[in-house]
Scaffold this motif. Structure first.
Motif, mmCIF file in Angstrom:
data_model
loop_
_atom_site.group_PDB
_atom_site.id
_atom_site.type_symbol
_atom_site.label_atom_id
_atom_site.label_comp_id
_atom_site.label_asym_id
_atom_site.label_seq_id
_atom_site.Cartn_x
_atom_site.Cartn_y
_atom_site.Cartn_z
ATOM 1 N N LEU A 161 2.352 -8.021 -17.790
ATOM 2 C CA LEU A 161 1.979 -9.292 -17.169
ATOM 3 C C LEU A 161 3.013 -9.603 -16.097
ATOM 4 O O LEU A 161 4.198 -9.751 -16.400
ATOM 5 C CB LEU A 161 1.942 -10.404 -18.221
ATOM 6 N N THR A 162 2.569 -9.685 -14.843
ATOM 7 C CA THR A 162 3.517 -9.736 -13.749
ATOM 8 C C THR A 162 3.159 -10.783 -12.700
ATOM 9 O O THR A 162 1.986 -10.985 -12.381
ATOM 10 C CB THR A 162 3.621 -8.352 -13.074
ATOM 11 N N ASN A 163 4.174 -11.463 -12.192
ATOM 12 C CA ASN A 163 4.005 -12.377 -11.062
ATOM 13 C C ASN A 163 4.083 -11.609 -9.755
ATOM 14 O O ASN A 163 4.529 -10.471 -9.715
ATOM 15 C CB ASN A 163 5.097 -13.449 -11.076
ATOM 16 N N GLY A 164 3.694 -12.290 -8.670
ATOM 17 C CA GLY A 164 3.803 -11.686 -7.345
ATOM 18 C C GLY A 164 2.447 -11.449 -6.714
ATOM 19 O O GLY A 164 1.396 -11.650 -7.337
ATOM 20 N N ASN A 217 0.773 -1.241 0.000
ATOM 21 C CA ASN A 217 0.000 0.000 0.000
ATOM 22 C C ASN A 217 0.805 1.294 0.000
ATOM 23 O O ASN A 217 0.210 2.375 -0.034
ATOM 24 C CB ASN A 217 -0.921 0.030 1.238
ATOM 25 N N ILE A 218 2.115 1.224 0.046
ATOM 26 C CA ILE A 218 2.917 2.446 0.151
ATOM 27 C C ILE A 218 2.607 3.409 -0.995
ATOM 28 O O ILE A 218 2.373 3.004 -2.129
ATOM 29 C CB ILE A 218 4.425 2.106 0.182
ATOM 30 N N GLN A 248 1.649 -5.868 -6.665
ATOM 31 C CA GLN A 248 1.975 -5.579 -8.057
ATOM 32 C C GLN A 248 1.129 -4.424 -8.592
ATOM 33 O O GLN A 248 1.627 -3.572 -9.327
ATOM 34 C CB GLN A 248 1.791 -6.832 -8.914
ATOM 35 N N TYR A 249 -0.139 -4.394 -8.224
ATOM 36 C CA TYR A 249 -0.986 -3.262 -8.613
ATOM 37 C C TYR A 249 -0.460 -1.962 -7.989
ATOM 38 O O TYR A 249 -0.494 -0.900 -8.625
ATOM 39 C CB TYR A 249 -2.430 -3.487 -8.181
ATOM 40 N N ASN A 250 0.039 -2.055 -6.763
ATOM 41 C CA ASN A 250 0.541 -0.848 -6.111
ATOM 42 C C ASN A 250 1.838 -0.366 -6.761
ATOM 43 O O ASN A 250 2.059 0.840 -6.918
ATOM 44 C CB ASN A 250 0.771 -1.094 -4.623
ATOM 45 N N LYS A 251 2.707 -1.306 -7.144
ATOM 46 C CA LYS A 251 3.905 -0.917 -7.894
ATOM 47 C C LYS A 251 3.509 -0.186 -9.175
ATOM 48 O O LYS A 251 4.098 0.827 -9.536
ATOM 49 C CB LYS A 251 4.740 -2.147 -8.242
#
Length: 240
Positions: free
Chosen positions: A123-126, A95-96, A131-134
């Motif tokens: 397309l991302t793992n994790g 959440n940062i 990942q959405y926050n990144k």
């Protein structure tokens, strides 16, 4: 060499952004909240690549390395403190609110694709929330036009076929017309290449390009874009 690329799908971590920069922001915010010295973060970031791939839980490792800042010497109390601190770290991880700069070449590549009416995906793992926050914190222009898929939401992560099929379907582009770009061959490229896609592996310790009919290895994203632009322009096809 013919690359009929009507779309490009990027991995996220260490492809469009530096994962160590995101972790650095999380750990520094944690230190600010807890009153720890920022110097505790440096050993993690300086050895990030090794730690990331050799420690199952980077936050556990960080806390273990800095036990003197939180341990009270009582086993049961220490367990409670540890899990409280670890939960705080994971909450920040998901959440940062920070700002992460894209890697060199990302902005140029996105702009080029948009100007040429090509589709763009990520397309991302994790952990999906993280990942959405990144992605939210990535300072990249025109993100609203980019299709984002967290592969864990597809049931299984890359290299399972489901996430690749999901993003191909969402883009409305067949696998054979997509170029996949990532930093891990097995996760990011192995399956789509088997389906006729083209691919670029970003490998920072690679000194020279390695090429085949549908796959190259290049040592950074900016050079990868230069390669893609050259081969894409030379094909001179019409998308519509």
């Amino acid at each position: 060499m013919m690359w009929n690329s009507k779309a490009v799908v990027f991995d996220l971590d260490d492809t469009l952004l530096s994962e160590s920069n995101y972790f650095e922001a999380v750990l520094e915010e944690f230190c600010y909240i807890r009153g720890w010295p920022k110097s505790t973060v440096s050993p993690i970031i300086e050895n990030f690549k090794y730690i990331r791939f050799n420690k199952r839980d980077i936050f556990r490792y960080f806390l273990q390395q800095n036990k003197k800042y939180w341990s009270c010497g009582n086993k049961k109390a220490d367990e409670r403190i540890f899990f409280s601190l670890r939960n705080l770290l994971f909450d920040l991880y998901k959440n940062i609110n920070t700002k992460i700069s894209p890697l060199d070449g990302a902005e140029d590549w996105i702009e080029y694709m948009q100007l040429n009416s090509c589709k763009i995906g990520v397309l991302t793992n994790g952990i999906a929330e993280a990942q959405y926050n990144k992605w939210r914190n990535l300072a990249l222009n025109n993100k609203s036009t980019i299709i984002f898929v967290a592969s864990r939401e597809c049931g299984k992560e890359k290299p399972d076929s489901k996430s690749f099929i999901r993003i191909s379907d969402k883009m409305g582009i067949g696998m054979k017309d997509i170029t996949f770009v990532g930093d891990r061959f097995d996760n990011d490229l192995s399956f789509p290449l088997s389906q006729g896609s083209t691919g670029i592996l970003i490998q920072s310790d690679c000194n020279t390009n390695k090429e085949s009919d549908n796959f190259v290895i290049i040592n950074n994203l900016s050079r990868a874009f230069d390669f893609f632009k050259k081969i894409h322009s030379s094909n001179a096809f019409s998308i519509y």
